[in-house]
Write a protein that holds these residues in place. Structure first.
Motif, PDB file in Angstrom:
ATOM      1  N   VAL A 173       0.898  -1.258   0.101  1.00  0.00           N
ATOM      2  CA  VAL A 173       0.087  -0.045   0.181  1.00  0.00           C
ATOM      3  C   VAL A 173       0.881   1.277   0.087  1.00  0.00           C
ATOM      4  CG1 VAL A 173      -0.111   0.159   2.498  1.00  0.00           C
ATOM      5  CG2 VAL A 173      -1.908   1.370   1.288  1.00  0.00           C
ATOM      6  N   ASP A 174       0.310   2.264  -0.703  1.00  0.00           N
ATOM      7  CA  ASP A 174       1.148   3.691  -0.608  1.00  0.00           C
ATOM      8  C   ASP A 174       0.041   4.536  -0.790  1.00  0.00           C
ATOM      9  OD1 ASP A 174       2.919   5.749  -0.871  1.00  0.00           O
ATOM     10  OD2 ASP A 174       3.905   4.999  -2.411  1.00  0.00           O
ATOM     11  N   THR A 175      -0.457   5.295   0.176  1.00  0.00           N
ATOM     12  CA  THR A 175      -1.436   6.038   0.009  1.00  0.00           C
ATOM     13  C   THR A 175      -1.598   7.203   1.177  1.00  0.00           C
ATOM     14  OG1 THR A 175      -4.045   5.927  -0.217  1.00  0.00           O
ATOM     15  CG2 THR A 175      -2.997   4.550   1.607  1.00  0.00           C
ATOM     16  N   VAL A 176      -2.697   7.961   0.943  1.00  0.00           N
ATOM     17  CA  VAL A 176      -3.066   8.861   2.252  1.00  0.00           C
ATOM     18  C   VAL A 176      -3.870   8.301   3.121  1.00  0.00           C
ATOM     19  CG1 VAL A 176      -2.204  10.934   0.891  1.00  0.00           C
ATOM     20  CG2 VAL A 176      -4.878  10.111   1.128  1.00  0.00           C
ATOM     21  N   THR A 177      -3.970   8.665   4.571  1.00  0.00           N
ATOM     22  CA  THR A 177      -5.013   8.341   5.652  1.00  0.00           C
ATOM     23  C   THR A 177      -5.575   9.468   6.042  1.00  0.00           C
ATOM     24  OG1 THR A 177      -3.793   8.068   7.624  1.00  0.00           O
ATOM     25  CG2 THR A 177      -3.459   6.283   5.929  1.00  0.00           C
ATOM     26  N   SER A 178      -6.612   9.384   7.105  1.00  0.00           N
ATOM     27  CA  SER A 178      -7.108  10.580   7.707  1.00  0.00           C
ATOM     28  C   SER A 178      -6.101  11.421   8.587  1.00  0.00           C
ATOM     29  CB  SER A 178      -8.239  10.266   8.381  1.00  0.00           C
ATOM     30  OG  SER A 178      -9.186   9.452   7.878  1.00  0.00           O
ATOM     31  N   ASN A 179      -4.828  10.776   8.898  1.00  0.00           N
ATOM     32  CA  ASN A 179      -3.928  11.097   9.932  1.00  0.00           C
ATOM     33  C   ASN A 179      -2.597  11.276   9.408  1.00  0.00           C
ATOM     34  OD1 ASN A 179      -5.793  11.497  12.177  1.00  0.00           O
ATOM     35  ND2 ASN A 179      -5.487   9.567  12.761  1.00  0.00           N
ATOM     36  N   LEU A 180      -2.363  10.496   8.252  1.00  0.00           N
ATOM     37  CA  LEU A 180      -1.145  10.452   7.707  1.00  0.00           C
ATOM     38  C   LEU A 180      -0.986  11.111   6.080  1.00  0.00           C
ATOM     39  CD1 LEU A 180       0.160   7.124   8.549  1.00  0.00           C
ATOM     40  CD2 LEU A 180       0.546   9.223   9.906  1.00  0.00           C
ATOM     41  N   SER A 181      -0.029  12.072   5.832  1.00  0.00           N
ATOM     42  CA  SER A 181       0.101  12.333   4.585  1.00  0.00           C
ATOM     43  C   SER A 181       0.508  11.173   3.459  1.00  0.00           C
ATOM     44  CB  SER A 181       1.093  13.445   4.295  1.00  0.00           C
ATOM     45  OG  SER A 181       2.353  13.351   4.514  1.00  0.00           O
ATOM     46  N   ARG A 182       1.198  10.245   4.127  1.00  0.00           N
ATOM     47  CA  ARG A 182       1.655   8.920   3.389  1.00  0.00           C
ATOM     48  C   ARG A 182       1.786   7.957   4.490  1.00  0.00           C
ATOM     49  NH1 ARG A 182       6.497   8.895  -1.052  1.00  0.00           N
ATOM     50  NH2 ARG A 182       5.992   7.013  -1.915  1.00  0.00           N
ATOM     51  N   LEU A 183       1.031   6.798   4.004  1.00  0.00           N
ATOM     52  CA  LEU A 183       1.244   5.369   4.795  1.00  0.00           C
ATOM     53  C   LEU A 183       1.795   4.630   3.370  1.00  0.00           C
ATOM     54  CD1 LEU A 183       1.064   3.432   7.009  1.00  0.00           C
ATOM     55  CD2 LEU A 183      -1.210   3.025   6.056  1.00  0.00           C
ATOM     56  N   GLU A 184       2.978   3.875   3.598  1.00  0.00           N
ATOM     57  CA  GLU A 184       3.385   3.124   2.766  1.00  0.00           C
ATOM     58  C   GLU A 184       3.939   1.795   3.411  1.00  0.00           C
ATOM     59  OE1 GLU A 184       6.512   1.036   0.260  1.00  0.00           O
ATOM     60  OE2 GLU A 184       7.108   2.218   1.872  1.00  0.00           O
ATOM     61  N   ILE A 185       3.613   0.558   3.028  1.00  0.00           N
ATOM     62  CA  ILE A 185       3.981  -0.662   3.387  1.00  0.00           C
ATOM     63  C   ILE A 185       4.578  -1.565   2.484  1.00  0.00           C
ATOM     64  CG2 ILE A 185       3.151  -2.682   4.705  1.00  0.00           C
ATOM     65  CD1 ILE A 185       0.699  -0.840   6.061  1.00  0.00           C
ATOM     66  N   HIS A 186       5.601  -2.106   2.474  1.00  0.00           N
ATOM     67  CA  HIS A 186       6.093  -3.056   1.789  1.00  0.00           C
ATOM     68  C   HIS A 186       6.959  -4.449   2.595  1.00  0.00           C
ATOM     69  CE1 HIS A 186       9.815  -0.407   1.827  1.00  0.00           C
ATOM     70  NE2 HIS A 186      10.449  -1.764   1.929  1.00  0.00           N
ATOM     71  N   ILE A 187       6.899  -5.283   1.771  1.00  0.00           N
ATOM     72  CA  ILE A 187       7.421  -6.561   2.281  1.00  0.00           C
ATOM     73  C   ILE A 187       8.742  -6.856   1.537  1.00  0.00           C
ATOM     74  CG2 ILE A 187       7.470  -9.110   2.763  1.00  0.00           C
ATOM     75  CD1 ILE A 187       4.331  -8.770   2.833  1.00  0.00           C
ATOM     76  N   THR A 188       9.815  -7.027   2.159  1.00  0.00           N
ATOM     77  CA  THR A 188      11.380  -7.205   1.645  1.00  0.00           C
ATOM     78  C   THR A 188      11.728  -8.877   1.981  1.00  0.00           C
ATOM     79  OG1 THR A 188      11.657  -4.868   1.627  1.00  0.00           O
ATOM     80  CG2 THR A 188      13.451  -6.585   1.367  1.00  0.00           C
ATOM     81  N   THR A 189      12.125  -9.298   1.162  1.00  0.00           N
ATOM     82  CA  THR A 189      12.921 -10.671   1.381  1.00  0.00           C
ATOM     83  C   THR A 189      14.538 -10.644   0.875  1.00  0.00           C
ATOM     84  OG1 THR A 189      10.997 -12.149   0.999  1.00  0.00           O
ATOM     85  CG2 THR A 189      13.191 -13.195   0.816  1.00  0.00           C
ATOM     86  N   LEU A 190      15.260 -10.366   1.823  1.00  0.00           N
ATOM     87  CA  LEU A 190      16.481  -9.904   1.602  1.00  0.00           C
ATOM     88  C   LEU A 190      17.592 -11.389   1.525  1.00  0.00           C
ATOM     89  CD1 LEU A 190      17.993  -7.149   1.033  1.00  0.00           C
ATOM     90  CD2 LEU A 190      18.529  -7.147   3.501  1.00  0.00           C
ATOM     91  N   ALA A 191      18.220 -11.158   0.501  1.00  0.00           N
ATOM     92  CA  ALA A 191      19.221 -12.388   0.182  1.00  0.00           C
ATOM     93  C   ALA A 191      20.235 -12.164   1.243  1.00  0.00           C
ATOM     94  CB  ALA A 191      19.773 -12.349  -1.195  1.00  0.00           C
ATOM     95  N   PRO A 192      20.945 -13.404   1.561  1.00  0.00           N
ATOM     96  CA  PRO A 192      22.165 -13.273   2.552  1.00  0.00           C
ATOM     97  C   PRO A 192      23.245 -12.396   2.099  1.00  0.00           C
ATOM     98  CG  PRO A 192      21.221 -15.597   2.099  1.00  0.00           C
ATOM     99  CD  PRO A 192      20.579 -14.722   1.256  1.00  0.00           C
ATOM    100  N   GLY A 193      23.850 -11.533   3.036  1.00  0.00           N
ATOM    101  CA  GLY A 193      24.977 -10.999   2.788  1.00  0.00           C
ATOM    102  C   GLY A 193      24.448  -9.561   2.212  1.00  0.00           C
ATOM    103  N   LYS A 194      23.151  -9.267   1.718  1.00  0.00           N
ATOM    104  CA  LYS A 194      22.948  -8.339   1.247  1.00  0.00           C
ATOM    105  C   LYS A 194      22.318  -7.100   1.940  1.00  0.00           C
ATOM    106  CE  LYS A 194      23.913  -9.759  -3.083  1.00  0.00           C
ATOM    107  NZ  LYS A 194      25.003  -9.119  -4.077  1.00  0.00           N
TER     108      LYS A 194
END
Length: 251
Positions: free
Chosen positions: A156-177
């Motif tokens: 999600v990347d959007t505005v809310t009633s209290n926030l000018s931006r709410l951004e949520i993402h999921i990262t799967t990071l490789a070993p050593g990175k």
């Protein structure tokens, strides 16, 4: 009824009144923003049209329709002066060198930049649209981006009633990175580790975060992540931009 010439309203002495009113409007709007988080641009506009009503008292010899025109013009002049005066205040109190300093969480300077949103100031795309309502975002949905560091799934990347931006993402990071070099930015972030482990750089300290750990990154504090391995690490990133976020570029 004696008519008043337009020149009487264009002389320097007469134009001084909306100029002073514009400065007063700027001071009141900033004070209300600092104390009560009222939106300064809309507050300034409302105050400008309120102070503009003085024209009806000061120009009793002019027909009502003409006073209405002067009221509109004076109100817009007051608003323009308040915007310009505030912009000068921003430049005087927040020089470019200040952008590299640390901002204490919750701190708010008296002069906020009325003409920019935090996202535009940071050179980013500002989300738009109606405020987000209650929703559920399945973990296997969203746009996926893959590079040599890992997999990034945007939820999600959007505005809310209290926030000018709410951004949520999921990262799967490789070993050593690492997802990016250590940096700073004005907004705050929460990160929730789901699997694997992370080395977390926060200012001068390096900390360990395992499954279930919650990481908080404060405004404008140096931070970075790295997966020490041996397995991939998956974590959720929650970006928080309040409406009154100080105008700071990403570092």
């Amino acid at each position: 009824m004696e008519k008043v010439k337009v020149e009487e309203f264009l002389q320097p002495k007469a134009m001084l009144t909306p100029g002073i009113a514009g400065g007063v409007t700027m001071l009141i709007a900033n004070a209300l923003w600092v104390a009560f988080s009222l939106p300064p641009r809309w507050t300034s506009l409302a105050l400008s049209f309120l102070l503009g009503l003085l024209v009806f008292v000061a120009t009793t010899r002019v027909p009502v329709w003409q006073r209405a025109v002067y009221y509109l013009l004076n109100s817009l002049i007051i608003f323009s002066v308040s915007i310009g005066t505030n912009y000068v205040g921003v430049g005087v109190t927040r020089p470019p060198t200040q952008q590299t300093s640390t901002v204490q969480p919750g701190a708010r300077s008296f002069f906020g930049d009325w003409l920019q949103t935090p996202a535009r100031a940071a050179g980013e795309h500002a989300p738009s649209g109606p405020p987000l309502r209650s929703a559920v975002f399945p973990a296997d949905t969203g746009r996926v981006r893959v590079n040599d560091a890992g997999v990034f799934r945007a939820l999600v990347d959007t505005v809310t009633s209290n926030l000018s931006r709410l951004e949520i993402h999921i990262t799967t990071l490789a070993p050593g990175k690492a997802p990016h070099p250590p940096h700073r930015h004005a907004h705050e972030e929460l990160m929730i580790v789901r699997t694997g482990s992370l080395e977390v750089l926060q200012n001068e300290a390096t900390r360990h975060a395992g499954p279930g750990a919650v990481i908080f990154e404060a405004s404008n504090e140096l931070h970075g992540l790295r997966n020490p391995g041996p397995d991939s690490a998956t974590y959720v990133v929650i970006r928080i931009d309040p409406h009154d976020l100080p105008i700071q570029g990403r570092r």
